[in-house]
Enzyme design. Structure first.
Site, short mmCIF file in Angstrom:
data_model
loop_
_atom_site.label_atom_id
_atom_site.label_comp_id
_atom_site.label_asym_id
_atom_site.label_seq_id
_atom_site.Cartn_x
_atom_site.Cartn_y
_atom_site.Cartn_z
N ALA A 119 70.93 19.81 1.64
CA ALA A 119 71.01 18.78 2.69
C ALA A 119 71.50 19.34 4.02
CB ALA A 119 71.96 17.67 2.23
N ILE A 157 73.36 17.96 6.17
CA ILE A 157 74.74 17.62 6.49
C ILE A 157 75.77 18.44 5.70
CG2 ILE A 157 74.82 15.71 4.80
CD1 ILE A 157 76.61 15.93 8.19
N ALA A 158 75.35 19.00 4.55
CA ALA A 158 76.34 19.61 3.66
C ALA A 158 77.14 20.76 4.27
CB ALA A 158 75.67 20.05 2.36
N ARG A 173 65.20 20.59 -5.07
CA ARG A 173 63.97 20.36 -5.82
C ARG A 173 63.13 21.63 -5.87
NH1 ARG A 173 61.93 15.24 -2.62
NH2 ARG A 173 62.71 16.57 -0.95
N LEU A 220 72.24 12.95 -0.84
CA LEU A 220 70.81 12.64 -0.94
C LEU A 220 70.51 11.47 0.00
CD1 LEU A 220 70.32 13.00 -4.80
CD2 LEU A 220 69.68 14.62 -2.98
N HIS A 230 71.33 7.39 -3.59
CA HIS A 230 72.78 7.52 -3.83
C HIS A 230 73.19 6.90 -5.16
CE1 HIS A 230 74.11 8.13 0.64
NE2 HIS A 230 73.38 9.12 0.17
N LYS A 282 77.82 8.40 2.98
CA LYS A 282 77.69 7.01 3.45
C LYS A 282 76.24 6.73 3.77
CE LYS A 282 76.53 7.38 7.12
NZ LYS A 282 75.35 8.04 7.73
N ARG A 342 65.72 8.81 7.57
CA ARG A 342 66.24 7.58 8.23
C ARG A 342 65.15 6.58 8.56
NH1 ARG A 342 68.88 11.87 8.92
NH2 ARG A 342 71.15 11.98 9.03
N1 LIG Z 1 78.93 12.20 6.87
C1 LIG Z 1 78.16 12.47 7.88
O1 LIG Z 1 78.61 12.83 8.95
C2 LIG Z 1 76.73 12.39 7.72
C3 LIG Z 1 76.21 11.81 6.62
N2 LIG Z 1 74.87 11.78 6.41
C4 LIG Z 1 74.40 11.17 5.18
O2 LIG Z 1 74.05 12.24 4.30
C5 LIG Z 1 72.86 11.95 3.61
C6 LIG Z 1 71.84 13.04 3.87
O3 LIG Z 1 71.57 13.16 5.21
P1 LIG Z 1 70.88 14.51 5.74
O4 LIG Z 1 71.65 15.68 5.28
O5 LIG Z 1 70.65 14.33 7.16
O6 LIG Z 1 69.49 14.44 4.94
P2 LIG Z 1 68.36 15.50 4.64
O7 LIG Z 1 67.16 15.09 5.38
O8 LIG Z 1 68.84 16.88 4.85
O9 LIG Z 1 68.09 15.22 3.11
C7 LIG Z 1 69.05 15.51 2.13
C8 LIG Z 1 68.36 15.94 0.85
O10 LIG Z 1 67.63 14.86 0.34
C9 LIG Z 1 66.45 15.31 -0.28
N3 LIG Z 1 65.31 14.64 0.34
C10 LIG Z 1 64.91 14.71 1.61
N4 LIG Z 1 63.80 13.97 1.80
C11 LIG Z 1 63.52 13.42 0.62
C12 LIG Z 1 62.50 12.56 0.16
N5 LIG Z 1 61.53 12.15 0.97
N6 LIG Z 1 62.51 12.19 -1.11
C13 LIG Z 1 63.48 12.63 -1.95
N7 LIG Z 1 64.46 13.45 -1.57
C14 LIG Z 1 64.48 13.84 -0.30
C15 LIG Z 1 66.37 16.81 -0.05
O11 LIG Z 1 66.75 17.44 -1.24
P3 LIG Z 1 66.13 18.88 -1.67
O12 LIG Z 1 66.81 19.84 -0.77
O13 LIG Z 1 66.46 19.01 -3.09
O14 LIG Z 1 64.67 18.80 -1.42
C16 LIG Z 1 67.35 17.03 1.06
O15 LIG Z 1 67.95 18.27 1.00
C17 LIG Z 1 72.46 10.56 4.06
O16 LIG Z 1 72.98 9.65 3.14
C18 LIG Z 1 73.15 10.37 5.38
O17 LIG Z 1 73.46 9.02 5.67
C19 LIG Z 1 74.03 12.36 7.28
C20 LIG Z 1 74.47 12.94 8.40
C21 LIG Z 1 75.86 12.93 8.77
O1 LIG Z 2 77.41 10.93 11.56
C1 LIG Z 2 76.28 10.54 11.67
O2 LIG Z 2 75.62 10.53 12.84
C2 LIG Z 2 74.24 10.64 12.85
C3 LIG Z 2 73.62 9.87 11.75
O3 LIG Z 2 72.25 9.85 11.76
C4 LIG Z 2 74.19 10.34 10.48
O4 LIG Z 2 73.49 9.89 9.37
C5 LIG Z 2 75.59 9.89 10.53
O5 LIG Z 2 76.24 10.04 9.33
#
Ligand SMILES: NC(=O)C1=CN([C@@H]2O[C@H](COP(=O)(O)OP(=O)(O)OC[C@H]3O[C@@H](n4cnc5c(N)ncnc54)[C@H](OP(=O)(O)O)[C@@H]3O)[C@@H](O)[C@H]2O)C=CC1
Ligand SMILES: O=C1OC[C@@H](O)[C@H](O)[C@H]1O
Length: 738
Positions: free
Chosen positions: A31, A33-34, A56, A93, A98, A116, A187
């Site tokens: 991901a 964000i990780a 995957r 994810l 989730h 979240k 998103r």
């Molecule tokens: N705490 C924070 O500050 C933030 C939180 N978030 C949250 O984190 C989560 C992930 O966000 P983000 O890292 O931007 O997401 P990504 O777009 O990087 O997706 C995360 C993972 O989800 C899997 N994935 C992506 N697209 C699909 C799909 N179409 N179908 C199935 N699996 C899919 C992939 O797994 P694989 O690698 O195995 O293919 C990917 O690595 C969300 O819930 C978001 O709300 C996001 C940004 C900031």
């Molecule tokens: O921290 C954030 O800001 C951008 C958003 O799109 C993301 O999902 C959120 O967690």
């Protein structure tokens, strides 16, 4: 520390040596964000380590692992859950996955740090936390900003009262188009839980709930702007206003105005503008605003205007007594709290499961106000709430049951060589097989306030039985489908009734308790035959009509259930040997002589407490001259929607778990060791069945109605005709069920 040097430490944090047993994290998905949310944060923590990433595509996982210094990469998310080295699963994810992957992680025995918004719906969040509680595992929705000193400083300013009564809140999170969420981004994907209201809206919602310390009662306005033709149902922007309940002495509570936008159009089409991320609170004596509340670790400022003047505050640490460095990110503070919580230390702060469920409820309210798109859930589609029609049967055994009327406030006789008595069933909101809705006066009794159902009996046991052996509960013919959280529910039930025994996972599940310690109302009287019949609701009290001599050989008078005395009469072989001195009562302890006044157990609580002990139950022998009247009545079931509502807001729609088998209440002799309760000696049974063929039954009823005009003695009609008959008219026409 300057912004620049802080940014350097944020992206290149010092690597800490690890303790002997750091908490080991595995990441689901490569991901985006990780790295900032976990990998970099763990680098500087001696107590946390990222050991594994699963994606995957294995190649993707390996490249990601190499880039971010994660020791191992595996193919697929399942492999992360099954990895023995992993203690905690980090779930970043897409939102729509989730729920499923958090449940799977919990079932695999892992704690979960969950991105979240926690789920698609509040119900899913409730299920996650119910399962986590049941398994003794931890789930944290990663609202990282809440762990930062600056955000807590803002909250303290509001809570201190220096701004007076809170009047208004604002939360803005908007970013110009192109900054995040390109085409194909999660998103914008409805089936993955996309939309601005979910993605950023959950933050804004969380922030205004946190700052106000209240749950919104209403969404006054919700205006989505949709993404566009590619995903016509997904909201790109969402504006919404919550109304919060008034505080003490207030007429109206504060409102909170939230605006979130994932792709704000550029000004005049050429100027992107800056991301907006601020919170503002207005009190009656001043106001405060904070910029960059989601990522305050880069920079932030808190501007206060109060009666003492204007000032600007900042907070990158909790001061010399708190943990943290000025470059610690929100994620680093969050990780510290997570590790503390898992290892049994007191975390500096926490986001509880209740908070997460409250947030999801509020997010749901926004979407419900103005449906931007169909709300999707990870749970199977739910049928519209149906009102079930029920058939209720009673009899002396499972094989000998007859249809009985409900809510008629009349007894139905039940007799066998082992038991002579009567039963009565009252269900608030009951709908009968043909749609009839008799209502019972029973629920108007002041002592039954809030009760929604009652199974009552009155009778005598024709062969002697100890109160320890007189059991009441449920038995099932085949395995039952148990909702999530069943074990938690059963733990709760065991607190309410410590004498409950059960095996809900048996091929023929059962749950039984001694009646004497579990019935909410129970009374005893002496007599060689059943008393003159009176309507159940006239006799279903606690205590008794006359003073029982429950313990053989004691004799005596008084009222209510008697406490056995020590040193009197010859113990009955097999039962009364463990008699002990009662400790209940207000100083009237039984003495050794018969002259000592007997102390009755005054109320249900006293009775239950005393008979919690098996030896006290064994000391009570019931025979043909002991008339028992009992009412098993509770409030946790609702009719006619057939839901189970538990303290703490847990609600299960039991229809979803219904597999066609009846719900059976039995009064029976405690089965001997090794004997299946199904094969024990039963005194009486009450059985509830959902009518599945409502239309057919209706048709039959119409036919019967026609026939009735010709034949007034239609038996079924008679059995159901006593609705609201508290005058006794029904009794003469009652169908005997033995
Ligand atoms: N705490 C924070 O500050 C933030 C939180 N978030 C949250 O984190 C989560 C992930 O966000 P983000 O890292 O931007 O997401 P990504 O777009 O990087 O997706 C995360 C993972 O989800 C899997 N994935 C992506 N697209 C699909 C799909 N179409 N179908 C199935 N699996 C899919 C992939 O797994 P694989 O690698 O195995 O293919 C990917 O690595 C969300 O819930 C978001 O709300 C996001 C940004 C900031
Ligand atoms: O921290 C954030 O800001 C951008 C958003 O799109 C993301 O999902 C959120 O967690």
């Amino acid at each position: 520390m300057s912004i620049l040097s802080r940014a350097l430490s944020i992206f290149y944090p010092p690597t800490s040596p690890k303790s002997s047993q750091p908490l080991r994290f595995g990441i689901l998905g490569a991901a985006a964000i990780a790295p900032i949310a976990l990998i970099l944060a763990a680098r500087s923590s001696p107590e946390a380590e990222v050991v594994l990433v699963g994606a995957r595509n294995l190649d993707k996982a390996q490249k990601y692992a190499k880039k971010w210094g994660v020791p191992r990469a595996v193919k697929g998310w399942e492999a992360v859950l099954q990895d023995e080295e992993v203690d905690v699963v980090y779930n970043p994810l897409p939102n729509g996955l989730h729920y499923e992957w958090t449940i799977k992680a919990l079932l695999a025995g892992k704690h979960v740090l969950l991105e979240k918004p926690a789920t698609d719906t509040a119900e899913e969040a409730e299920r996650i936390f119910a399962l986590a509680r049941e398994r003794g595992l931890l789930v944290l929705e990663a609202f990282h900003y809440r762990f930062h000193p600056a955000v807590q400083k803002l909250k303290q300013i509001l809570d201190s009262g220096e701004l007076g009564r809170l009047q208004h809140l604002t939360a803005h999170m908007t970013v110009p188009r192109g900054l995040i969420g390109g085409p194909g981004d999660i998103r914008w994907n409805l089936s993955l839980g996309g939309g601005a209201g979910m993605d950023m809206g959950c933050y804004a919602t969380n922030a205004v709930r946190y700052l106000s310390g209240r749950e919104p009662t209403e969404v006054l306005r919700a205006e989505p702007v949709l993404y566009g033709p590619a995903e016509p149902k997904v909201d790109r922007r969402m504006e919404f206003t919550f109304l919060f309940p008034p505080g003490e002495g207030e007429e109206r509570g504060p409102e909170a105005e939230c605006v979130v936008d994932l792709a704000r159009p550029w000004a005049w089409g050429v100027w992107p503008g800056m991301p907006e991320m601020f919170l503002h609170a207005k009190g009656e004596k001043g106001e405060v605003s904070m910029n960059n509340f989601v990522m305050p670790f880069f920079y932030h400022s808190i501007s206060v205007r109060s009666p003492t003047g204007k000032r600007t505050e900042r907070g990158y640490t909790f001061g010399k007594d708190g943990k943290g460095e000025s470059w610690w990110t929100t994620y680093r503070y969050q990780l510290e709290a997570f590790v503390d919580k898992v290892t049994g230390k007191d975390p500096q702060t926490w986001v509880t499961g209740e908070d997460t469920v409250g947030n999801m409820k509020a997010v749901e309210m926004v979407y419900e106000k103005k449906v931007a798109h169909d709300r999707l859930s990870s749970l199977p589609p739910q049928p519209p709430p149906t009102m079930v029609h029920l058939r209720v049967y009673a009899g002396t055994s499972v094989q000998n049951l007859s249809l009985i009327p409900v809510n008629t406030n009349t007894w139905v006789d039940i007799s066998s060589p082992q038991f002579e008595g009567r039963v009565a069933v009252q269900l608030k909101g009951y709908i009968g097989p043909r749609g009839e809705k008799p209502q019972s006066k029973y629920f108007e009794r002041p002592d039954r306030k809030g009760k929604t159902w009652s199974v009552a009996f009155q009778g005598r046991f024709l062969e002697e039985i100890s109160a320890d052996d007189l059991m009441f509960g449920n038995i099932f013919d085949r395995p039952i489908i148990l909702p999530w959280g069943t074990s938690a529910v059963m733990s709760f039930m065991s607190l309410v009734d410590p004498t409950l025994t059960h095996d809900l996972y048996a091929p023929r599940p059962w749950a039984l308790s001694p009646a004497i310690s579990s019935f909410p109302f129970l009374s005893h009287a002496r007599g060689s035959s059943l008393p003159e019949e009176r309507h159940p609701s006239e006799v279903l009290g606690e205590g008794g009509w006359e003073l029982p001599a429950v313990i053989r050989g004691l004799g005596g008078g008084g009222s209510g259930w008697s406490t056995p005395r020590s040193g009197t009469s010859t113990p009955r072989s097999g039962y009364a040997s463990g008699r002990s001195t009662p400790k209940l009562g207000n100083g009237v302890l039984p003495g050794s002589g018969t002259a000592t006044p007997r102390k009755g157990l005054e109320g249900a609580q006293e009775r239950k407490a005393w008979y919690k002990e098996a030896e006290n139950r064994r000391a009570v022998i019931l025979g043909p001259e002991d008339i028992i009247t009992g009412d098993f009545c509770h409030s946790f079931l609702s009719f006619p929607d057939l839901c189970l509502a538990l303290p703490g807001g847990l609600k299960f729609d039991l229809k979803r778990y219904w597999d066609g088998q009846p719900v059976r209440f039995v009064c029976m002799r405690r089965p001997a060791k090794g004997v299946d309760p199904q094969d024990g000696q039963v005194f009486w049974v009450v059985q509830l069945e959902i009518v599945e063929d409502v239309a057919e039954v209706r048709h039959e009823a119409e036919e019967a109605e026609k026939e009735k005009e010709e034949d007034d003695d239609d038996e079924f009609e008679d059995a159901e005709a006593g609705e609201e008959d508290i005058t006794g008219g029904f009794r003469g026409r009652r169908k005997e069920v033995n």
